[in-house]
Motif scaffolding. Structure first.
Motif, mmCIF file in Angstrom:
data_model
loop_
_atom_site.group_PDB
_atom_site.id
_atom_site.type_symbol
_atom_site.label_atom_id
_atom_site.label_comp_id
_atom_site.label_asym_id
_atom_site.label_seq_id
_atom_site.Cartn_x
_atom_site.Cartn_y
_atom_site.Cartn_z
ATOM 1 N N TRP A 106 -3.694 5.990 19.025
ATOM 2 C CA TRP A 106 -2.579 6.338 19.908
ATOM 3 C C TRP A 106 -2.004 5.094 20.575
ATOM 4 O O TRP A 106 -0.822 5.044 20.901
ATOM 5 N N ALA A 107 -2.852 4.089 20.779
ATOM 6 C CA ALA A 107 -2.412 2.878 21.474
ATOM 7 C C ALA A 107 -1.805 1.850 20.524
ATOM 8 O O ALA A 107 -1.051 0.981 20.954
ATOM 9 N N VAL A 108 -2.138 1.947 19.234
ATOM 10 C CA VAL A 108 -1.640 0.968 18.270
ATOM 11 C C VAL A 108 -0.153 1.204 18.019
ATOM 12 O O VAL A 108 0.270 2.346 17.811
ATOM 13 N N PRO A 109 0.680 0.169 18.023
ATOM 14 C CA PRO A 109 2.116 0.347 17.737
ATOM 15 C C PRO A 109 2.337 0.957 16.359
ATOM 16 O O PRO A 109 1.570 0.710 15.418
ATOM 17 N N THR A 110 3.373 1.746 16.251
ATOM 18 C CA THR A 110 3.654 2.446 15.000
ATOM 19 C C THR A 110 3.871 1.477 13.848
ATOM 20 O O THR A 110 3.471 1.753 12.716
ATOM 21 N N ILE A 111 4.485 0.344 14.107
ATOM 22 C CA ILE A 111 4.728 -0.634 13.050
ATOM 23 C C ILE A 111 3.408 -1.151 12.489
ATOM 24 O O ILE A 111 3.283 -1.390 11.277
ATOM 25 N N ALA A 112 2.391 -1.279 13.353
ATOM 26 C CA ALA A 112 1.078 -1.722 12.890
ATOM 27 C C ALA A 112 0.384 -0.621 12.084
ATOM 28 O O ALA A 112 -0.289 -0.900 11.080
ATOM 29 N N VAL A 113 0.547 0.623 12.523
ATOM 30 C CA VAL A 113 -0.035 1.751 11.782
ATOM 31 C C VAL A 113 0.571 1.828 10.384
ATOM 32 O O VAL A 113 -0.147 1.979 9.381
ATOM 33 N N ALA A 114 1.895 1.717 10.302
ATOM 34 C CA ALA A 114 2.563 1.772 9.000
ATOM 35 C C ALA A 114 2.124 0.616 8.115
ATOM 36 O O ALA A 114 1.854 0.807 6.921
ATOM 37 N N GLY A 115 2.031 -0.572 8.670
ATOM 38 C CA GLY A 115 1.589 -1.721 7.887
ATOM 39 C C GLY A 115 0.178 -1.552 7.358
ATOM 40 O O GLY A 115 -0.116 -1.908 6.209
ATOM 41 N N ALA A 116 -0.709 -1.001 8.187
ATOM 42 C CA ALA A 116 -2.085 -0.780 7.755
ATOM 43 C C ALA A 116 -2.164 0.235 6.616
ATOM 44 O O ALA A 116 -2.887 0.033 5.630
ATOM 45 N N PHE A 117 -1.412 1.324 6.735
ATOM 46 C CA PHE A 117 -1.438 2.344 5.680
ATOM 47 C C PHE A 117 -0.809 1.817 4.387
ATOM 48 O O PHE A 117 -1.293 2.127 3.289
ATOM 49 N N LEU A 118 0.259 1.055 4.503
ATOM 50 C CA LEU A 118 0.873 0.488 3.296
ATOM 51 C C LEU A 118 -0.078 -0.485 2.610
ATOM 52 O O LEU A 118 -0.109 -0.567 1.370
ATOM 53 N N TRP A 119 -0.846 -1.213 3.387
ATOM 54 C CA TRP A 119 -1.818 -2.137 2.803
ATOM 55 C C TRP A 119 -2.981 -1.379 2.166
ATOM 56 O O TRP A 119 -3.390 -1.683 1.045
ATOM 57 N N LEU A 120 -3.508 -0.370 2.860
ATOM 58 C CA LEU A 120 -4.619 0.407 2.322
ATOM 59 C C LEU A 120 -4.246 1.136 1.041
ATOM 60 O O LEU A 120 -5.067 1.273 0.120
ATOM 61 N N CYS A 121 -3.003 1.609 0.955
ATOM 62 C CA CYS A 121 -2.575 2.452 -0.160
ATOM 63 C C CYS A 121 -1.781 1.707 -1.217
ATOM 64 O O CYS A 121 -1.233 2.334 -2.129
ATOM 65 N N ASN A 122 -1.724 0.388 -1.119
ATOM 66 C CA ASN A 122 -0.965 -0.383 -2.105
ATOM 67 C C ASN A 122 -1.550 -0.192 -3.503
ATOM 68 O O ASN A 122 -2.768 -0.280 -3.690
ATOM 69 N N PRO A 123 -0.713 0.078 -4.520
ATOM 70 C CA PRO A 123 -1.247 0.337 -5.870
ATOM 71 C C PRO A 123 -1.841 -0.905 -6.545
ATOM 72 O O PRO A 123 -2.583 -0.757 -7.522
ATOM 73 N N HIS A 124 -1.559 -2.087 -6.041
ATOM 74 C CA HIS A 124 -2.031 -3.313 -6.695
ATOM 75 C C HIS A 124 -3.273 -3.897 -6.019
ATOM 76 O O HIS A 124 -4.216 -4.298 -6.709
ATOM 77 N N TYR A 125 -3.291 -3.954 -4.707
ATOM 78 C CA TYR A 125 -4.424 -4.570 -4.015
ATOM 79 C C TYR A 125 -4.942 -3.705 -2.866
ATOM 80 O O TYR A 125 -5.743 -4.178 -2.057
ATOM 81 N N GLY A 126 -4.516 -2.463 -2.791
ATOM 82 C CA GLY A 126 -4.949 -1.585 -1.709
ATOM 83 C C GLY A 126 -6.418 -1.240 -1.792
ATOM 84 O O GLY A 126 -6.984 -1.067 -2.890
ATOM 85 N N VAL A 127 -7.049 -1.127 -0.645
ATOM 86 C CA VAL A 127 -8.482 -0.846 -0.589
ATOM 87 C C VAL A 127 -8.804 0.515 -1.192
ATOM 88 O O VAL A 127 -9.802 0.664 -1.925
ATOM 89 N N LEU A 128 -7.987 1.530 -0.909
ATOM 90 C CA LEU A 128 -8.280 2.868 -1.430
ATOM 91 C C LEU A 128 -8.273 2.888 -2.949
ATOM 92 O O LEU A 128 -9.139 3.521 -3.584
ATOM 93 N N ASN A 129 -7.314 2.220 -3.565
ATOM 94 C CA ASN A 129 -7.267 2.172 -5.022
ATOM 95 C C ASN A 129 -8.437 1.376 -5.580
ATOM 96 O O ASN A 129 -9.029 1.766 -6.603
ATOM 97 N N GLN A 130 -8.788 0.280 -4.943
ATOM 98 C CA GLN A 130 -9.900 -0.539 -5.421
ATOM 99 C C GLN A 130 -11.210 0.226 -5.362
ATOM 100 O O GLN A 130 -12.003 0.206 -6.312
ATOM 101 N N VAL A 131 -11.448 0.924 -4.263
ATOM 102 C CA VAL A 131 -12.678 1.716 -4.131
ATOM 103 C C VAL A 131 -12.668 2.885 -5.110
ATOM 104 O O VAL A 131 -13.674 3.183 -5.758
ATOM 105 N N GLY A 132 -11.523 3.574 -5.217
ATOM 106 C CA GLY A 132 -11.432 4.707 -6.136
ATOM 107 C C GLY A 132 -11.681 4.307 -7.577
ATOM 108 O O GLY A 132 -12.357 5.029 -8.334
ATOM 109 N N LEU A 133 -11.149 3.163 -7.987
ATOM 110 C CA LEU A 133 -11.386 2.673 -9.352
ATOM 111 C C LEU A 133 -12.835 2.246 -9.544
ATOM 112 O O LEU A 133 -13.427 2.457 -10.616
#
Length: 300
Positions: A117-144
């Motif tokens: 709730w305290a984190v700025p929205t721009i930081a939240v969006a940046g974190a999710f875009l990084w986590l979900c990136n199809p090339h280097y995102g953590v979620l894709n790397q772990v899922g693969l």
């Protein structure tokens, strides 16, 4: 004239003087509210009857609410609002019950949960875009790596899962609000009721079903309505994550209002969308008040 006013003033009692002083002090605040809230809202109502390129009053903007552009956006806003609230309640209620117990570093865990709730929205969006990136995102790397995925997913670019990904992002951002409301309600639950249920031999789930949940019912409803209205009308997170794409599949009413106002320069349609958002939230709040009133009537 001035003498009569002076005599009237001196004949006032202390209670009357205090009431007049209170009114005089409140008047500036009322005028400020009228200027900042009522006047803009009145202009929105006025603008909603103006068709683009014309100064004549028309109902064309309201007829546009049935268009193929508006209805999918309204549906997407409802999905985001309801879907994110369901996730928040499913996660926040068990967390609140858990952190209401005695444990080490309980204060630290509570503070960490309120962090989104305290984190700025721009930081939240940046974190999710990084986590979900199809090339280097953590979620894709772990899922693969664990074999859960056969190929990388573009969570916010895939038409099949883009809206679901936006729902999860909204749920993460709004989780602290639901947690705080539920946790505050748990603080008012008398420990004697839990102890009595334990003495009667009630298992953990029965304690939750017959003691904790009835106590939290109103608080959960309040959290659901407030968080749902917040997510329903939230613009910036979806704008930063997808911009309404792909192909408009994540475009909600706030995004549509932005496009009509600043891209199409259609103030009338933007005003109608804004009124739709406002009255949708009013309907949800009214339903909450009715629910609370009925609950109090049953207890009485």
């Amino acid at each position: 004239m001035s003498k009569s006013i002076t005599d009237w003033y001196h004949n006032l009692s202390i209670e009357d003087t205090m009431q007049i002083a209170g009114i005089v002090m409140v008047v500036p605040a009322i005028l400020l509210l009228l200027m900042l809230l009522v006047t803009p809202f009145g202009y929105i109502i006025f603008a909603s009857f103006l068709e683009k390129g014309s100064q004549e009053f028309s109902l064309a903007n309201y007829a546009w609410l049935g268009s193929p552009l508006f209805l999918p956006s309204f549906r997407n806003s409802v999905i985001v609002g309801v879907g994110s609230v369901l996730i928040e309640i499913i996660v926040a209620v068990p967390l609140a019950i858990l952190l209401n117990q005695k444990m080490y570093f309980r204060g630290l865990w509570r503070a960490l949960i309120t962090l989104p709730w305290a984190v700025p929205t721009i930081a939240v969006a940046g974190a999710f875009l990084w986590l979900c990136n199809p090339h280097y995102g953590v979620l894709n790397q772990v899922g693969l790596a664990i074999g859960l995925l056969k190929e990388p997913l573009g969570f916010f670019g895939d038409p099949d899962i883009a809206l679901l990904s936006v729902v999860f992002a909204h749920a993460w951002k709004g989780l602290p609000l639901v947690f705080i409301i539920v946790f505050a309600s748990l603080q008012s639950l008398p420990e004697e009721q839990i102890e009595a249920a334990k003495i009667d031999g009630a298992p953990g789930f029965s304690q939750f079903q017959y003691v904790i949940l009835p106590h939290l019912k109103t608080s959960i409803a309040l959290a659901a309505v407030l968080s749902g209205a917040y997510n329903f009308s939230l613009f910036d997170l979806t704008f930063l994550l997808t911009g309404g794409g792909p192909a408009g599949l994540t475009m909600g009413l706030p995004m549509l209002e932005y496009n009509q106002m600043f891209r199409s320069l259609n103030i009338g349609r933007a005003a109608v969308i804004g009124m739709t958002i406002f009255f949708s939230c009013i309907v949800a709040l009214s339903a909450l008040f009715i629910l609370i009133a009925r609950d109090r009537a049953k207890k009485a």
